[in-house]
Design an enzyme around this catalytic site. Structure first.
Site, short mmCIF file in Angstrom:
data_model
loop_
_atom_site.label_atom_id
_atom_site.label_comp_id
_atom_site.label_asym_id
_atom_site.label_seq_id
_atom_site.Cartn_x
_atom_site.Cartn_y
_atom_site.Cartn_z
CB VAL A 1 -0.93 0.03 1.22
CG1 VAL A 1 -1.83 1.26 1.18
CG2 VAL A 1 -1.78 -1.24 1.30
CB CYS A 2 0.84 4.28 0.26
SG CYS A 2 1.19 6.04 0.14
CB ALA A 3 5.58 4.87 0.88
CB THR B 1 3.91 4.08 -5.09
OG1 THR B 1 3.94 4.44 -3.69
CG2 THR B 1 4.63 5.15 -5.91
#
Length: 341
Positions: A116-118, A136
């Site tokens: 998730v994300c970073a 990302t």
């Protein structure tokens, strides 16, 4: 310690391991966690574990402390799904050897690996994304591409699947990805029940853009462009063209087109079409409006015009898009292999 509202350890439930570490973004962890544990209320069998490199509680980026539910030695030998969240200061995370050892070790034992994300930076650092498509948070995508040139970074999608690996965009996109995994494991009906319970949209397909075209108006610095955008988004069904917009603003159509390109990279006409497509996407979620009615309400004028716009934007017709709307799968066939069951 046992799983979080999941199947009892030792059962045939799917083991879902979420990595937590200091300064992790809270929603990266809690969003997917809520999806999986809520799914268990509707018949899923997820054995959800939260682990940290030290086995101790961690402090999230918002300052809230969250507890872990298992130590590494307590995890099953074979992990069904590993989920790696992120922190904005991704360099600190990838430099944490203990954290990277945990991620690399669990990834080698996992059937599916997700981020998730970073969290994508941790997978990239571990070499898991080499040669793969990944995404990302849009703001971090250039950094991911620069720091890890072997990763095929796609900054636009909500989430990207490539073989057994799936990466998602910023924060709430982790919920979209988790719903997609639930649908893959247990079908669209169960995933829809989870989405309804959590009061979130079910059908934000992976291929959908992270960006709403209507947000572009907020990013434009020129007052005339912002005014034009506000007029368009206020009611996409109104018949508008560059001449009418520019006349209302007291400038020439050529000047307006030049300003639009400078501020948004689009012509006014392209922006109008994009807003209408986005409006039609929302309207197609209705079971009562016909495709022709949606075309009129979204400003296309006819279903054929809307069909051409959808074919250009998504590669499918509005009817096919609507059929897929209540699932998390992309509206068009993906050349990338789906995640294994």
């Amino acid at each position: 310690m046992g799983g979080v509202a999941g199947a009892a350890p030792g059962t045939d439930g799917r083991s879902m391991v979420i990595v937590a570490f200091d300064q992790v973004q809270l929603l990266d962890v809690s969003g997917p966690l809520e999806v999986f544990t809520t799914a268990n209320r509707y018949g899923a069998s997820y054995d959800v574990r939260v682990v940290s490199p030290t086995g101790l509680d961690v402090h999230t980026s918002s300052g809230l402390r969250i507890g872990t539910t298992s130590r590494l030695a307590q995890l099953p030998q074979h992990v069904h799904t590993l989920l790696v969240p992120g922190r904005r200061d991704w360099q600190r995370a990838t430099a944490d050897r203990e954290l990277m050892s945990l991620v690399s070790g669990l990834a080698g034992r996992a059937r599916r690996v997700t981020s998730v994300c970073a969290g994508a930076f941790l997978l990239a650092e571990a070499g898991i994304l080499d040669g793969r498509r990944a995404t990302t948070h849009w703001e971090l995508a250039p950094q991911l591409a620069t720091a890890y040139p072997r990763v095929r970074v796609e900054p636009d999608p909500v989430f990207v699947r490539d073989g057994r690996v799936a990466t998602s965009a910023g924060v709430t996109a982790g919920i979209d990805l988790a719903l997609a995994l639930v649908e893959e494991d247990h079908g669209a009906d169960l995933a829809r029940e989870v989405a309804r319970q959590l009061v979130v949209f079910m059908a934000r397909p992976g291929g959908q853009s992270q960006f709403s075209v209507r947000m572009t108006a907020q990013q434009s610095r020129h007052p005339l462009v912002r005014r034009a955008m506000d007029e368009i988004t206020a009611d996409p069904s109104l018949p508008r063209g560059t001449d009418a917009l520019s006349a209302g603003l007291g400038i020439s159509a050529r000047h307006l087109a030049r300003l639009f390109r400078q501020e948004t990279g689009m012509t006014p006409g392209q922006y109008i079409d994009a807003v209408r497509v986005e409006a039609a996407q929302a309207l197609l979620s209705s079971d009562t409006a016909s495709v022709e009615e949606v075309a009129q309400q979204a400003g296309f004028g006819s279903s054929e015009t809307m069909r051409r716009a959808f074919q250009h934007a998504f590669g499918v017709s509005p009817t096919v898009y609507r059929a897929r709307f209540r699932t998390t799968a992309p509206p068009s066939a993906s050349p990338v292999a789906s995640l294994p069951r």
